[in-house]
Design an enzyme around this catalytic site. Structure first.
Site, PDB file in Angstrom:
ATOM      1  N   HIS A 243       0.493   1.912   7.050  1.00  0.00           N
ATOM      2  CA  HIS A 243       1.875   2.028   6.574  1.00  0.00           C
ATOM      3  C   HIS A 243       2.778   2.780   7.554  1.00  0.00           C
ATOM      4  O   HIS A 243       3.990   2.656   7.490  1.00  0.00           O
ATOM      5  CB  HIS A 243       1.894   2.783   5.240  1.00  0.00           C
ATOM      6  CG  HIS A 243       1.409   1.992   4.072  1.00  0.00           C
ATOM      7  ND1 HIS A 243       0.194   1.344   4.061  1.00  0.00           N
ATOM      8  CD2 HIS A 243       1.985   1.727   2.877  1.00  0.00           C
ATOM      9  CE1 HIS A 243       0.042   0.740   2.891  1.00  0.00           C
ATOM     10  NE2 HIS A 243       1.116   0.951   2.162  1.00  0.00           N
TER      11      HIS A 243
ATOM     12  N   CYS B  14      -6.819  -1.816   8.090  1.00  0.00           N
ATOM     13  CA  CYS B  14      -6.792  -0.596   7.280  1.00  0.00           C
ATOM     14  C   CYS B  14      -7.597   0.506   7.973  1.00  0.00           C
ATOM     15  O   CYS B  14      -8.798   0.352   8.208  1.00  0.00           O
ATOM     16  CB  CYS B  14      -7.401  -0.902   5.918  1.00  0.00           C
ATOM     17  SG  CYS B  14      -7.482   0.505   4.814  1.00  0.00           S
TER      18      CYS B  14
ATOM     19  N   ASP C  33      -6.416  -5.673   4.893  1.00  0.00           N
ATOM     20  CA  ASP C  33      -5.873  -4.346   4.605  1.00  0.00           C
ATOM     21  C   ASP C  33      -6.056  -4.066   3.114  1.00  0.00           C
ATOM     22  O   ASP C  33      -6.277  -4.986   2.315  1.00  0.00           O
ATOM     23  CB  ASP C  33      -4.384  -4.269   4.985  1.00  0.00           C
ATOM     24  CG  ASP C  33      -3.827  -2.856   4.789  1.00  0.00           C
ATOM     25  OD1 ASP C  33      -4.591  -1.885   4.937  1.00  0.00           O
ATOM     26  OD2 ASP C  33      -2.629  -2.723   4.465  1.00  0.00           O
ATOM     27  N   SER C  34      -5.924  -2.794   2.755  1.00  0.00           N
ATOM     28  CA  SER C  34      -5.985  -2.435   1.340  1.00  0.00           C
ATOM     29  C   SER C  34      -4.736  -2.909   0.600  1.00  0.00           C
ATOM     30  O   SER C  34      -4.736  -2.931  -0.625  1.00  0.00           O
ATOM     31  CB  SER C  34      -6.119  -0.915   1.219  1.00  0.00           C
ATOM     32  OG  SER C  34      -5.062  -0.298   1.928  1.00  0.00           O
TER      33      SER C  34
ATOM     34  N   GLU D 136       5.234   2.975  -0.518  1.00  0.00           N
ATOM     35  CA  GLU D 136       5.008   1.953  -1.545  1.00  0.00           C
ATOM     36  C   GLU D 136       6.161   1.911  -2.553  1.00  0.00           C
ATOM     37  O   GLU D 136       6.512   0.860  -3.058  1.00  0.00           O
ATOM     38  CB  GLU D 136       3.699   2.244  -2.302  1.00  0.00           C
ATOM     39  CG  GLU D 136       2.457   1.897  -1.515  1.00  0.00           C
ATOM     40  CD  GLU D 136       2.268   0.398  -1.335  1.00  0.00           C
ATOM     41  OE1 GLU D 136       2.482  -0.335  -2.299  1.00  0.00           O
ATOM     42  OE2 GLU D 136       1.928  -0.020  -0.213  1.00  0.00           O
TER      43      GLU D 136
ATOM     44  N   CYS E  82      -2.623   5.018  10.111  1.00  0.00           N
ATOM     45  CA  CYS E  82      -2.528   4.383   8.784  1.00  0.00           C
ATOM     46  C   CYS E  82      -1.646   3.146   8.910  1.00  0.00           C
ATOM     47  O   CYS E  82      -0.621   3.189   9.599  1.00  0.00           O
ATOM     48  CB  CYS E  82      -1.929   5.390   7.798  1.00  0.00           C
ATOM     49  SG  CYS E  82      -1.560   4.680   6.182  1.00  0.00           S
TER      50      CYS E  82
HETATM   51  N1  DGL Z   1      -4.319   0.869   4.517  1.00  0.00           N
HETATM   52  C1  DGL Z   1      -4.532   2.296   4.394  1.00  0.00           C
HETATM   53  C2  DGL Z   1      -4.841   2.881   5.765  1.00  0.00           C
HETATM   54  O1  DGL Z   1      -4.480   2.321   6.787  1.00  0.00           O
HETATM   55  C3  DGL Z   1      -3.352   2.983   3.761  1.00  0.00           C
HETATM   56  C4  DGL Z   1      -3.138   2.635   2.319  1.00  0.00           C
HETATM   57  C5  DGL Z   1      -4.298   3.047   1.427  1.00  0.00           C
HETATM   58  O2  DGL Z   1      -4.518   4.265   1.224  1.00  0.00           O
HETATM   59  O3  DGL Z   1      -4.987   2.159   0.967  1.00  0.00           O
HETATM   60  O4  DGL Z   1      -5.453   3.908   5.844  1.00  0.00           O
END
Ligand code: DGL
Length: 259
Positions: free
Chosen positions: A184, A70, A7-8, A154, A182
């Site tokens: 999150h 992600c 993930d990011s 966040e 997403c």
């Molecule tokens: N992990 C990203 C997603 O699922 C969300 C957070 C980001 O923008 O990096 O799209």
């Protein structure tokens, strides 16, 4: 060989928790590129490069199958990774994303109208629209970018997140299902369910482990290579006390360490 989850940032730990609950016997390697978070407002070129770096790192750490949790990285980079990068770099490794499994679940209940809420980059890619239309060509689709939600989560500011959830939900009242596209957003699923009681909220933490389990059943050539020592290794590209706290809330016994 391990199951890798990318993930990011730390949002993908929610899906990792679902994987571990459903399949505790395997070894898991988590990598969150928190040094470059958020991906959602970056250019496609940067998202692709960051994701490629992450794949190299995870492959070097013995990941046999990598789930890109992600949505933004899946939307922008997965196709290139599967078609161009993996065949020459690591043909024995499998890389999967979250979009197709999510789309399959979203249309299960004979939906006529599906909403998608996600980061700006995911919405710009129109990947959800394209994949949904492959299954149901005449489906009504409402895609909306919600750039405020990731920063609010966040910052642990769930009051602000709730205001935005209420505001965005107005656009989805006519939908049969709403995809939370997403990593999150599973943390906001109850808010969406409260704001949209008649809409089926599709949350990836509730669907991905069944999809992965099914994939491994259908692919014994991958499953047979996976080690079963219940080891967990969680790494991030930038570490601070906030991220350690977030990770400890989900996994009190597993340390989050810098890659
Ligand atoms: N992990 C990203 C997603 O699922 C969300 C957070 C980001 O923008 O990096 O799209």
């Amino acid at each position: 060989m391990k199951i890798g989850v990318f993930d990011s940032g730390l949002g993908g730990l929610v899906i990792t928790k679902a994987f571990i609950n459903a399949m505790p016997e395997y070894d898991y390697f988590y990598y969150g590129d928190s040094a470059h978070l958020p991906y959602g407002d970056k250019t496609s070129g940067r998202i692709l490069n960051y994701t490629l770096d992450a794949m190299r790192y995870m492959i070097a750490n013995d990941c046999k199958i990598i789930i890109i949790a992600c949505n933004t990285a899946t939307s922008i980079a997965l196709r290139y990774i599967q078609q161009r990068f993996i065949p020459s770099y690591a043909p024995d490794v499998k890389v999967l994303g979250v979009v197709i499994p999510t789309v399959e679940v979203a249309v299960e209940n004979d939906s006529h109208s599906v909403g998608v809420i996600a980061t700006s980059a995911t919405i710009r890619s129109h990947i959800y629209r394209a994949e949904l239309h492959k299954i149901v060509p005449d489906l009504n689709i409402e895609e909306i970018a919600a750039p405020e939600l990731v920063p609010a989560i966040e910052n642990n500011d769930f009051a602000t997140a709730q205001e935005f959830v209420r505001e965005y939900s107005r656009s989805f009242t006519a939908c049969d299902s709403l995809i939370l596209g997403c990593t999150h957003y599973p943390l906001l699923k109850n808010m969406f369910r409260e704001a949209l009681p008649k809409v089926r909220i599709v949350s990836q933490d509730e669907l991905m482990s069944a999809k992965l389990k099914d994939y491994l059943l259908r692919h014994p050539e991958i499953e047979n290579c996976l080690s079963r020592k219940s080891e967990r290794c969680f790494k991030v590209s930038a570490l601070n006390t906030h991220s350690q706290k977030v990770a400890a809330n989900l996994f009190p016994d597993i340390p989050l360490v810098k890659a």
